[in-house]
Design an enzyme around this catalytic site. Sequence first.
Site, PDB file in Angstrom:
ATOM      1  N   ASN A   9       0.865  -1.153  -0.143  1.00  0.00           N
ATOM      2  CA  ASN A   9       0.131   0.134   0.191  1.00  0.00           C
ATOM      3  C   ASN A   9       0.909   1.188  -0.139  1.00  0.00           C
ATOM      4  O   ASN A   9       1.366   1.541   0.794  1.00  0.00           O
ATOM      5  CB  ASN A   9      -0.954   0.022   1.283  1.00  0.00           C
ATOM      6  CG  ASN A   9      -1.693   1.271   1.475  1.00  0.00           C
ATOM      7  OD1 ASN A   9      -1.788   1.850   0.675  1.00  0.00           O
ATOM      8  ND2 ASN A   9      -2.432   1.347   2.606  1.00  0.00           N
ATOM      9  N   LYS A  11       0.112   4.312  -0.074  1.00  0.00           N
ATOM     10  CA  LYS A  11      -0.357   5.381   0.402  1.00  0.00           C
ATOM     11  C   LYS A  11      -0.486   6.688  -0.357  1.00  0.00           C
ATOM     12  O   LYS A  11      -0.256   6.475  -1.505  1.00  0.00           O
ATOM     13  CB  LYS A  11      -0.060   5.501   2.147  1.00  0.00           C
ATOM     14  CG  LYS A  11      -0.211   4.312   2.869  1.00  0.00           C
ATOM     15  CD  LYS A  11      -0.087   4.368   4.227  1.00  0.00           C
ATOM     16  CE  LYS A  11      -0.137   3.050   4.881  1.00  0.00           C
ATOM     17  NZ  LYS A  11      -0.083   3.097   6.240  1.00  0.00           N
ATOM     18  N   HIS A  97      -9.308   1.083   5.236  1.00  0.00           N
ATOM     19  CA  HIS A  97      -7.973   1.318   6.037  1.00  0.00           C
ATOM     20  C   HIS A  97      -8.418   2.181   7.090  1.00  0.00           C
ATOM     21  O   HIS A  97      -9.078   3.166   7.095  1.00  0.00           O
ATOM     22  CB  HIS A  97      -7.044   2.022   5.033  1.00  0.00           C
ATOM     23  CG  HIS A  97      -5.744   1.881   5.502  1.00  0.00           C
ATOM     24  ND1 HIS A  97      -5.165   2.973   6.410  1.00  0.00           N
ATOM     25  CD2 HIS A  97      -4.557   1.005   5.291  1.00  0.00           C
ATOM     26  CE1 HIS A  97      -4.188   2.549   6.655  1.00  0.00           C
ATOM     27  NE2 HIS A  97      -3.567   1.315   6.052  1.00  0.00           N
ATOM     28  N   GLU A  99      -6.518   4.665   8.129  1.00  0.00           N
ATOM     29  CA  GLU A  99      -6.405   6.229   7.887  1.00  0.00           C
ATOM     30  C   GLU A  99      -7.621   6.696   7.289  1.00  0.00           C
ATOM     31  O   GLU A  99      -7.984   7.985   7.585  1.00  0.00           O
ATOM     32  CB  GLU A  99      -5.177   6.331   6.912  1.00  0.00           C
ATOM     33  CG  GLU A  99      -3.757   5.986   7.719  1.00  0.00           C
ATOM     34  CD  GLU A  99      -2.759   5.299   7.026  1.00  0.00           C
ATOM     35  OE1 GLU A  99      -2.844   5.564   5.625  1.00  0.00           O
ATOM     36  OE2 GLU A  99      -1.968   4.716   7.682  1.00  0.00           O
ATOM     37  N   GLU A 169      -5.035  -4.994  10.472  1.00  0.00           N
ATOM     38  CA  GLU A 169      -3.935  -4.043  10.923  1.00  0.00           C
ATOM     39  C   GLU A 169      -4.157  -3.239  12.034  1.00  0.00           C
ATOM     40  O   GLU A 169      -5.083  -2.237  12.132  1.00  0.00           O
ATOM     41  CB  GLU A 169      -4.155  -2.764   9.567  1.00  0.00           C
ATOM     42  CG  GLU A 169      -3.720  -3.563   8.281  1.00  0.00           C
ATOM     43  CD  GLU A 169      -3.244  -2.696   7.506  1.00  0.00           C
ATOM     44  OE1 GLU A 169      -2.098  -2.692   6.751  1.00  0.00           O
ATOM     45  OE2 GLU A 169      -3.745  -1.326   7.196  1.00  0.00           O
ATOM     46  N   GLY A 175       2.763   2.095  10.949  1.00  0.00           N
ATOM     47  CA  GLY A 175       3.855   3.406  10.760  1.00  0.00           C
ATOM     48  C   GLY A 175       4.473   3.750  12.080  1.00  0.00           C
ATOM     49  O   GLY A 175       5.218   4.469  12.125  1.00  0.00           O
ATOM     50  N   SER A 215       3.746  -2.109  10.317  1.00  0.00           N
ATOM     51  CA  SER A 215       5.254  -2.126  10.608  1.00  0.00           C
ATOM     52  C   SER A 215       5.588  -3.662  10.331  1.00  0.00           C
ATOM     53  O   SER A 215       6.822  -3.993  10.822  1.00  0.00           O
ATOM     54  CB  SER A 215       5.463  -1.768  11.879  1.00  0.00           C
ATOM     55  OG  SER A 215       5.175  -0.473  12.157  1.00  0.00           O
TER      56      SER A 215
HETATM   57  P1  13P Z   1       3.314   0.188   7.624  1.00  0.00           P
HETATM   58  O1  13P Z   1       3.632  -1.036   7.012  1.00  0.00           O
HETATM   59  O2  13P Z   1       3.944   1.393   6.979  1.00  0.00           O
HETATM   60  O3  13P Z   1       3.101   0.193   9.170  1.00  0.00           O
HETATM   61  O4  13P Z   1       1.826   0.466   7.241  1.00  0.00           O
HETATM   62  C1  13P Z   1       0.871  -0.292   7.265  1.00  0.00           C
HETATM   63  C2  13P Z   1      -0.351  -0.322   6.535  1.00  0.00           C
HETATM   64  O5  13P Z   1      -0.970   0.639   6.992  1.00  0.00           O
HETATM   65  C3  13P Z   1      -0.700  -0.920   5.328  1.00  0.00           C
HETATM   66  O6  13P Z   1      -1.689  -0.785   4.797  1.00  0.00           O
END
Ligand code: 13P
Length: 253
Positions: A9, A11, A97, A99, A169, A175, A215
């Site tokens: 992803n 983002k 997601h 976010e 997640e 992150g 992560s």
């Molecule tokens: P990270 O791998 O940067 O922690 O992000 C995970 C994520 O949100 C994938 O959609």
Amino acid sequence: MRKKIVAGNWKMNLTLAQGEQLINDILQTGLKLKEGQEVVVATPFPYLLKAKALLKNNPGFYLASQNVASEKSGAYTGEVSAEMLKSVGVDYVIIGHSERREYFQESNAALAKKIDQTLANGLKPIFCCGEPLEIRKAETQNDYVAKQLEESLYHLTVEQLKDVVIAYEPIWAIGTGLTASAAQAQDMHAFIRSQIAAKYGREAALHMSILYGGSAKPSNAEELFSCPDVDGGLIGGASLVAADFTAIIQKLA
Ligand code: 13P
């Protein structure tokens, strides 16, 4: 019997040129996927067409969008419909997601509509669920995730569910560099599978690919992917670096 998937992803990162370079670098490693393994790349909307052209002759490599509109078509300025995504060659759609839930107020009910649009257009949802830190601290994460599944997925038929992938997640791991331990991931994935089994039966539950996200990196992917109910990963930061992303893919069991 179920697909093993590593999905990247991106983002809101990379220019088109950087994205092209990244895909080319990944493909040039000559990575050979085993039977039943898939790699998915979720680019920003403007890069989808180009990304499809790069991925297209590579068996096992698929394209995803990071979002989709909850409505079919019409006067929704700035939105992108499932039909549009299908028309440019998208295979998977990341839905729900954390976010999007947090910054764009996407509710479980709105996500259910996105799931419906996605499936109606022959695309496969990667449905994200996962709890914030305070819920984990209160040890109520199972109830929290169960409600997310119930309110966004359980209106589907067992036939429709076959095209759905779930990504767990935990928000506190996204992150942050703080990964769920393999035991925490396995516990939640087994719980999700048991919920699916209770609602849709054992067959449907055994068929469901459940990915871990938060992560994930080359150094912890092997341990996570070796858990019996972890069927791969949804990768953020590490999917932006070809060497890291391909190293993670190679950890698929
Ligand atoms: P990270 O791998 O940067 O922690 O992000 C995970 C994520 O949100 C994938 O959609």
